[in-house]
Scaffold this motif. Structure first.
Motif, mmCIF file in Angstrom:
data_model
loop_
_atom_site.group_PDB
_atom_site.id
_atom_site.type_symbol
_atom_site.label_atom_id
_atom_site.label_comp_id
_atom_site.label_asym_id
_atom_site.label_seq_id
_atom_site.Cartn_x
_atom_site.Cartn_y
_atom_site.Cartn_z
ATOM 1 N N UNK A 25 0.835 -1.202 0.000
ATOM 2 C CA UNK A 25 0.000 0.000 0.000
ATOM 3 C C UNK A 25 0.859 1.238 0.000
ATOM 4 N N UNK A 26 1.928 1.199 0.744
ATOM 5 C CA UNK A 26 2.809 2.367 0.752
ATOM 6 C C UNK A 26 3.417 2.567 -0.621
ATOM 7 N N UNK A 27 3.809 1.497 -1.219
ATOM 8 C CA UNK A 27 4.397 1.646 -2.557
ATOM 9 C C UNK A 27 3.370 2.186 -3.546
ATOM 10 N N UNK A 28 2.108 1.794 -3.477
ATOM 11 C CA UNK A 28 1.068 2.303 -4.400
ATOM 12 C C UNK A 28 0.853 3.780 -4.210
ATOM 13 N N UNK A 29 0.833 4.246 -2.932
ATOM 14 C CA UNK A 29 0.641 5.674 -2.700
ATOM 15 C C UNK A 29 1.826 6.463 -3.233
ATOM 16 N N UNK A 30 2.948 5.936 -3.129
ATOM 17 C CA UNK A 30 4.126 6.646 -3.629
ATOM 18 C C UNK A 30 4.072 6.773 -5.147
ATOM 19 N N UNK A 31 3.604 5.724 -5.820
ATOM 20 C CA UNK A 31 3.503 5.829 -7.281
ATOM 21 C C UNK A 31 2.463 6.867 -7.691
ATOM 22 N N UNK A 32 1.340 6.995 -6.957
ATOM 23 C CA UNK A 32 0.308 7.993 -7.279
ATOM 24 C C UNK A 32 0.869 9.383 -7.101
ATOM 25 N N UNK A 33 1.642 9.616 -6.006
ATOM 26 C CA UNK A 33 2.240 10.925 -5.804
ATOM 27 C C UNK A 33 3.200 11.260 -6.928
ATOM 28 N N UNK A 34 3.907 10.303 -7.347
ATOM 29 C CA UNK A 34 4.885 10.557 -8.410
ATOM 30 C C UNK A 34 4.183 10.912 -9.706
ATOM 31 N N UNK A 35 3.065 10.213 -9.958
ATOM 32 C CA UNK A 35 2.342 10.456 -11.215
ATOM 33 C C UNK A 35 1.749 11.866 -11.193
ATOM 34 N N UNK A 36 1.180 12.301 -10.075
ATOM 35 C CA UNK A 36 0.630 13.642 -9.967
ATOM 36 C C UNK A 36 1.708 14.693 -10.164
ATOM 37 N N UNK A 37 2.798 14.414 -9.606
ATOM 38 C CA UNK A 37 3.892 15.379 -9.735
ATOM 39 C C UNK A 37 4.315 15.520 -11.194
ATOM 40 N N UNK A 38 4.302 14.412 -11.889
ATOM 41 C CA UNK A 38 4.677 14.457 -13.304
ATOM 42 C C UNK A 38 3.668 15.267 -14.101
ATOM 43 N N UNK A 39 2.348 15.038 -13.864
ATOM 44 C CA UNK A 39 1.322 15.783 -14.600
ATOM 45 C C UNK A 39 1.382 17.272 -14.290
ATOM 46 N N UNK A 40 1.655 17.634 -13.074
ATOM 47 C CA UNK A 40 1.761 19.041 -12.719
ATOM 48 C C UNK A 40 2.922 19.695 -13.427
ATOM 49 N N UNK A 41 4.004 18.969 -13.504
ATOM 50 C CA UNK A 41 5.175 19.532 -14.192
ATOM 51 C C UNK A 41 4.864 19.761 -15.663
#
Length: 659
Positions: A25-41
């Motif tokens: 679960x921790x790893x899944x949340x980390x991937x979601x944060x990373x994806x959001x960060x990419x879209x924002x950039x």
């Protein structure tokens, strides 16, 4: 740039596991944060340059507008929403009335007012209004405006309203209160019903209470139901009946008034204000007329009388005037007409007229159209020209031409009496030349014989008759007086038990088969017959009795027959026939072979000797002539044909065989 780590001294990066101790679960949340960060950039890579470019464009547009370059560029129209463009196709509005009924309004098109959203303009409207009893009223109109808040519908242009009862209404403008199931209009309206049509300038229809009011210039054209029992052929159908004074006919009835209120629940229709009802040649006028009707609601629908409605009663509590062509007229203080039995009762100060000089007054009159009779009661006075009848009850059978005049017994039991007066002719009628010559000759002969009238009277004087009852038959031209009859003409008085008068013309109290000329001519007595204990007296005390008497009005002659007894003062003569000339007063008594004869004479009066002379009769029995005479004149000029024994002193002797 300075960084900090949590590595222990002597450890390096290669020995560290990034996912050591972490769950899935921790790893899944980390991937979601990373994806959001990419879209924002990525978004910032496009938005920042675009924003900068926009600022530059706006800056240059402001500069161009200041210099006037923008005015020369073409403008683009922005789309706008306006009410005329917001049109609905085939809208339907429906709801429920306060009494539990239902209404449905449909239109081909509707336009919503966006300024005042409560109003909707409708075109090509149809609608149904159903009351609590499931009675439907349909309507159509060209245009209308519906208030969705008050459920008020304003209609205009070719409005048609049709009820299940058969009522149809045509209006130019109308207002419908759908909640109250009310329709009203202040413009001309035409209502068509199975029983006729009604026109007026205003109308108000309340379907809930089944009431309708027509206001201003009301014109009703009513068609009575056909009389199924009326004969279709034969003698009865060949001769059309006279138009009745009120209702009962088969023709249409036209009524005009200022207002008409119909209550179909109470089955009443009230006409008010200058009411005039006309049927064929008959008409009725009054201030208010209340009509009670029955039927017309087999479906129990509508606020107007439906098919099969029949008038039961017509009442007016205000003065009425009824007329019938050509000259019949009845007036009174009130009217009550029973249409089912066709009986009309007019009360209070009743006056009836039928042509010039023909009429009657009474307290009350009852007209039965079915029986074709008229009954007048109260203080009855009937007139025809100068002829007059008075009593308490006058009953007329129009079809048979019979009339009866009576009076009820008084409070003390006294028998009722009727009174009549008949004239020989009209007041301005001149005597014929022949009659004048005859009267002059008779008067000369009387003077020559010294005869002064014993029963002399004025033959042109009216004949007054008092009796207990009078029966008139206008077909046989007879008027019969009964019960203690007392007749007077001038100084001539007759008393008998029954008096029968024959007349010419028409009595004018009942319709007969007489021709038009006969109907116009007033009744004139031509002959009178008295039967049963006849007593004749004169002003001077002369008296004659007999079993019967005949009076020939044209000859001015009275014949008294039977057991005749003539008395003059103390002189008495008995015979079988007495002939009296009313013009000259000369009285001649005769006796036939089978009759008794006797005479008694009194001594003469010194001043004015009275007596009689005798002469031979046609049968050989003595006859006598009575006259008051002047003594000296009689001695100088004895009567022609008198016997020699007829002395001047009043003595008498037979001039033929005696008993």
């Amino acid at each position: 740039m300075a960084t900090t780590t949590n590595l222990a001294p002597g450890e390096n990066w290669t020995g560290i596991d990034a996912f050591a101790g972490s769950t899935a679960a921790d790893r899944a949340r980390n991937f979601v944060r990373a994806r959001r960060h990419t879209l924002l950039v990525r978004a910032m890579r496009w938005s920042l340059p675009t924003a900068g470019a926009s600022v530059i464009v706006v800056y240059f547009l402001m500069i161009f507008n200041t210099t006037g370059w923008v005015a020369s560029l073409p403008k683009l129209e922005m789309p706008r929403i306006i009410p005329d463009n917001l049109t609905m196709d085939n809208p339907t509005y429906e709801g429920f009335n306060k009494d539990g009924g239902k209404y449905v309004v449909r239109a081909k098109t509707a336009v919503q007012d966006l300024v005042n959203t409560e109003f909707v303009r409708l075109n090509d409207i149809t609608g149904d209004m159903t009351d609590a009893k499931k009675s439907k009223t349909k309507l159509t109109a060209a245009h209308g405006e519906f208030n969705t808040k008050t459920n008020k519908l304003e209609l205009s242009g070719g409005i048609d309203i049709v009820a299940e009862s058969g009522m149809k209404a045509k209006l130019s403008r109308a207002t419908i209160l759908t909640d109250d199931n009310v329709i009203f209009s202040k413009e001309p309206v035409l209502v068509d019903m199975p029983s006729g049509t009604i026109r007026s300038n205003e109308m108000r229809l309340l379907n809930k209470t089944r009431e309708v009011a027509f206001i201003d210039d009301v014109k009703a054209h009513l068609i009575p139901p056909k009389n199924e029992g009326a004969p279709a052929s034969g003698a009865a159908a060949a001769k059309p009946a006279a138009a009745p004074l009120l209702g009962g006919g088969e023709g249409p009835i036209d009524i005009t008034s200022n207002r008409l209120d119909i209550d179909d629940t109470g089955k009443t229709a009230i006409f008010t204000g200058h009411v005039r009802a006309q049927q064929a040649g008959a008409a009725l006028e009054t201030a208010e007329l209340q009509v009670k009707y029955a039927g017309g609601d087999s479906k129990d629908t509508g606020a107007m009388p439906g098919d099969g409605a029949k008038i039961e009663r017509i009442v007016s509590k205000s003065p009425v005037v009824m007329t019938r062509a050509p000259q019949d007229r009845v007036t009174g203080a009130s009217l009550d007409y029973d249409a089912a039995n066709q009986i009309a009762v007019v009360n209070g100060d009743v006056e009836m007229t039928s042509g010039e000089g023909r009429g009657a007054t009474a307290d009350k009159v009852t007209v039965s159209q079915k029986a074709d009779t008229i009954l007048l009661t109260g203080s009855v006075v009937a007139t025809q020209g100068r002829n007059q009848l008075k009593g308490e009850r006058l009953y007329v059978e129009r079809a048979t031409g019979r009339t009866q005049l009576t009076s009820p017994a008084g409070a003390g039991g006294e028998p009722g009496r009727i009174f009549t007066r008949f004239y020989r002719g009209e007041a301005n009628e001149a005597q014929s030349a022949k009659e004048k010559v005859k009267q002059l000759a008779d008067a000369t002969a009387s003077a020559a014989t010294g005869a002064m009238g014993v029963f002399k009277t004025d033959p042109t004087a009216p004949i007054d008759v008092e009796a207990g009852r009078l029966d008139v038959d206008d077909r046989s031209k007879q008027a019969v007086f009964k019960t203690d009859v007392h007749a007077v003409q001038g100084d001539f008085v007759v008393r008998t038990s029954e008096l029968r008068a024959y007349y010419t013309g028409a009595a004018g109290l009942a319709e007969t088969a007489a021709g038009p000329a006969d109907k116009k001519a007033p009744a004139q007595i031509s002959r009178i017959e008295a039967r049963g204990a006849v007593i004749v007296t004169s002003k001077n005390g002369q008296k004659a009795t007999g079993d019967w008497a005949d009076y020939d009005v044209k000859k001015n002659e009275v014949i008294l027959g039977g057991d005749v007894i003539l008395t003059q003062d103390k002189n008495v003569v008995r015979g079988t026939k007495l002939r009296i000339d009313m013009l000259t007063g000369k009285s001649v008594i005769d006796s036939d072979a089978s009759g008794a004869w006797a005479a008694t004479a009194a001594p003469p009066d010194a001043k004015n000797a009275t007596g009689f002379t005798m002469r031979p009769g046609t049968t050989g029995r003595p006859s006598a002539i009575f006259y008051p005479r002047d003594k000296k004149a009689a001695e100088k000029k004895p009567p022609t044909g008198a016997s020699e024994g007829a002395g001047s002193a009043g003595a008498w002797g037979p001039n033929g065989p005696s008993e």
